[in-house]
Write a protein that holds these residues in place. Structure first.
Motif, mmCIF file in Angstrom:
data_model
loop_
_atom_site.group_PDB
_atom_site.id
_atom_site.type_symbol
_atom_site.label_atom_id
_atom_site.label_comp_id
_atom_site.label_asym_id
_atom_site.label_seq_id
_atom_site.Cartn_x
_atom_site.Cartn_y
_atom_site.Cartn_z
ATOM 1 N N SER A 149 6.748 13.239 -39.951
ATOM 2 C CA SER A 149 7.741 13.790 -38.604
ATOM 3 C C SER A 149 7.160 15.024 -38.360
ATOM 4 O O SER A 149 7.175 16.014 -39.115
ATOM 5 C CB SER A 149 9.121 13.731 -39.164
ATOM 6 O OG SER A 149 9.823 13.885 -38.043
ATOM 7 N N THR A 150 7.187 15.410 -36.906
ATOM 8 C CA THR A 150 6.743 16.519 -36.469
ATOM 9 C C THR A 150 7.422 16.749 -35.010
ATOM 10 O O THR A 150 7.712 15.594 -34.507
ATOM 11 C CB THR A 150 5.232 16.510 -36.428
ATOM 12 O OG1 THR A 150 4.883 17.910 -35.675
ATOM 13 C CG2 THR A 150 4.712 15.608 -35.333
ATOM 14 N N ALA A 151 7.533 17.983 -34.478
ATOM 15 C CA ALA A 151 8.180 18.157 -33.408
ATOM 16 C C ALA A 151 7.110 17.408 -32.053
ATOM 17 O O ALA A 151 5.955 17.635 -32.359
ATOM 18 C CB ALA A 151 8.386 19.491 -32.922
ATOM 19 N N PRO A 152 7.649 16.954 -31.087
ATOM 20 C CA PRO A 152 6.826 16.436 -30.177
ATOM 21 C C PRO A 152 6.171 17.285 -29.412
ATOM 22 O O PRO A 152 5.398 17.067 -28.474
ATOM 23 C CB PRO A 152 7.787 15.562 -29.073
ATOM 24 C CG PRO A 152 9.302 16.064 -29.533
ATOM 25 C CD PRO A 152 9.093 16.545 -30.822
ATOM 26 N N ARG A 153 6.880 18.730 -29.043
ATOM 27 C CA ARG A 153 6.219 19.851 -28.568
ATOM 28 C C ARG A 153 5.761 20.844 -29.062
ATOM 29 O O ARG A 153 6.011 20.953 -30.378
ATOM 30 C CB ARG A 153 7.124 20.306 -27.424
ATOM 31 C CG ARG A 153 8.387 20.945 -28.005
ATOM 32 C CD ARG A 153 9.406 21.290 -27.172
ATOM 33 N NE ARG A 153 10.551 21.849 -27.823
ATOM 34 C CZ ARG A 153 10.459 23.302 -28.130
ATOM 35 N NH1 ARG A 153 9.616 24.066 -27.926
ATOM 36 N NH2 ARG A 153 11.602 23.688 -28.663
ATOM 37 N N PRO A 154 4.702 21.758 -28.822
ATOM 38 C CA PRO A 154 4.162 22.776 -29.666
ATOM 39 C C PRO A 154 5.355 23.731 -29.861
ATOM 40 O O PRO A 154 6.072 24.330 -28.799
ATOM 41 C CB PRO A 154 3.227 23.461 -28.738
ATOM 42 C CG PRO A 154 3.562 22.983 -27.337
ATOM 43 C CD PRO A 154 4.107 21.575 -27.552
ATOM 44 N N LEU A 155 5.645 24.271 -31.234
ATOM 45 C CA LEU A 155 6.591 24.992 -31.575
ATOM 46 C C LEU A 155 5.800 26.693 -31.543
ATOM 47 O O LEU A 155 6.601 27.627 -31.467
ATOM 48 C CB LEU A 155 7.262 24.987 -32.827
ATOM 49 C CG LEU A 155 8.214 23.484 -32.836
ATOM 50 C CD1 LEU A 155 8.736 23.223 -34.065
ATOM 51 C CD2 LEU A 155 9.061 23.404 -31.558
ATOM 52 N N TRP A 156 4.680 26.512 -31.689
ATOM 53 C CA TRP A 156 3.925 27.763 -31.867
ATOM 54 C C TRP A 156 3.473 28.347 -30.665
ATOM 55 O O TRP A 156 3.747 27.747 -29.492
ATOM 56 C CB TRP A 156 2.477 27.615 -32.510
ATOM 57 C CG TRP A 156 1.517 26.455 -31.861
ATOM 58 C CD1 TRP A 156 1.463 25.151 -31.989
ATOM 59 C CD2 TRP A 156 0.688 26.745 -31.010
ATOM 60 N NE1 TRP A 156 0.744 24.482 -31.306
ATOM 61 C CE2 TRP A 156 0.047 25.543 -30.364
ATOM 62 C CE3 TRP A 156 0.339 27.873 -30.279
ATOM 63 C CZ2 TRP A 156 -0.870 25.425 -29.362
ATOM 64 C CZ3 TRP A 156 -0.821 27.871 -29.338
ATOM 65 C CH2 TRP A 156 -1.401 26.578 -28.814
ATOM 66 N N SER A 157 3.220 29.493 -30.486
ATOM 67 C CA SER A 157 2.701 30.129 -29.169
ATOM 68 C C SER A 157 1.891 31.476 -29.442
ATOM 69 O O SER A 157 2.050 32.238 -30.005
ATOM 70 C CB SER A 157 4.194 30.686 -28.434
ATOM 71 O OG SER A 157 3.929 31.373 -27.354
ATOM 72 N N GLY A 158 0.834 31.327 -28.855
ATOM 73 C CA GLY A 158 -0.362 32.218 -28.941
ATOM 74 C C GLY A 158 -1.052 32.225 -30.104
ATOM 75 O O GLY A 158 -0.844 31.311 -30.870
ATOM 76 N N ARG A 159 -1.662 33.584 -30.790
ATOM 77 C CA ARG A 159 -2.544 33.460 -31.660
ATOM 78 C C ARG A 159 -1.633 33.314 -32.962
ATOM 79 O O ARG A 159 -0.515 33.626 -32.976
ATOM 80 C CB ARG A 159 -3.292 34.864 -31.731
ATOM 81 C CG ARG A 159 -4.047 34.968 -30.592
ATOM 82 C CD ARG A 159 -5.027 36.330 -30.777
ATOM 83 N NE ARG A 159 -6.184 36.120 -31.872
ATOM 84 C CZ ARG A 159 -7.355 36.280 -31.624
ATOM 85 N NH1 ARG A 159 -7.881 36.687 -30.424
ATOM 86 N NH2 ARG A 159 -8.216 36.010 -32.484
#
Length: 292
Positions: A149-159
């Protein structure tokens, strides 16, 4: 005179025209431009006006997000076990009118120079007894559920940033590890020297999906960064976060230790994308966009 002017035109303007046409016909690019097994990579598709962009890479679905100027991005990678060769990349672009365009590329993957190292650990981690085998099986079931299971959108941002401020990495990613004289595994992470009690930070924003002790990993935290990308922090002595908690890049998530199958106190950092294990050191070098 006219002939001379034509020559000057060809010399100065034709190369730029050819370059511009090449860029228009090559809307797909990736960083780093040279890939090897274990490399994370950022795919970029120039598709202004597109309503959706999807892709396929090593049998994995690429999940793209976009920026207002028309660039679409997908963070992916090449698994450590992939053999060198040329591999197909397929991109499908959906326009506003519903029409679809397929772009196909072949991407070269080189072989990274990984080493083999001997290690000594307690024998119970080389040949676990029946009780330990049950715990290992239960751990696998738990991890499979977490990874599914993983979030459908990116939760990370930038480097992405290293999990420790000063500790240099030790055992390099991709080494063949020989425990007590027996080839046990390929090292799918990056180890950092860290005496017990060192604060461990999240390498980017995400959601904590696991924070508990496991047999081989010891104290383990797993953070989901969305779209199949996760980071794993192992051999921890204490947890500073709970499962389900949202964290920011640089937030302390745990305290280092030497629990589980470890030769001594250190931090093991793993990067996992859709089942593929990637080199964290290479991920830190990628100049990544700020996500929406």
């Amino acid at each position: 005179m006219r002939f001379v002017l034509r020559l000057l035109y060809l010399a100065f303007f034709l190369p730029s025209l050819i370059c511009a046409q090449a860029q228009e016909s090559q809307p797909v690019s990736w960083l780093p431009s040279s890939l090897a097994n274990g490399s994370p990579c950022l795919f970029t598709v120039e598709a202004p006006g597109a309503t959706a962009v999807t892709g396929e890479w090593f049998g994995h679905t690429l999940a793209f997000f976009h920026k207002p100027k028309g660039e679409w991005y997908a963070l992916a990678g090449v698994d450590i076990e992939v053999a060198p060769g040329s591999y197909p990349l397929t991109i499908e672009v959906t326009s506003a009118d519903g029409s679809k365009r397929t772009i196909q590329r072949r991407v070269a993957v080189a072989e990274a120079p990984y080493k083999q190292i001997p290690l000594t650990v307690p024998e119970k981690f080389v040949e676990p007894d029946a009780t330990a085998q049950k715990q290992i099986a239960a751990d696998k079931t738990l991890k499979d559920k977490v990874f599914a299971s993983t979030a459908p959108r990116p939760l990370w941002s930038g480097r992405f940033s290293p999990p420790l401020h000063t500790a240099p990495s030790t055992d390099s990613f991709g080494t063949r590890r020989v425990f007590n004289g027996k080839l046990a595994s390929v090292h799918r992470g990056l180890d950092y020297r860290a005496k017990t009690g060192t604060p461990v930070m999240a390498v980017n924003a995400g959601r904590v999906v696991l924070a508990r002790p496991l047999y081989f990993e010891g104290g383990c935290v797993i953070i989901d960064h969305g779209q199949g990308l996760m980071t794993l922090y192992m051999h921890l002595s204490r947890f500073k976060v709970k499962e389900g908690e949202l964290v920011k890049r640089g937030q302390v998530v745990a305290i280092s230790g030497g629990t589980g199958r470890a030769t001594g106190p250190h931090l093991h950092l793993g990067v996992r994308w859709d089942g593929a294990y990637l080199d964290a050191a290479k991920l830190f070098k990628l100049d990544l966009p700020v996500t929406p």
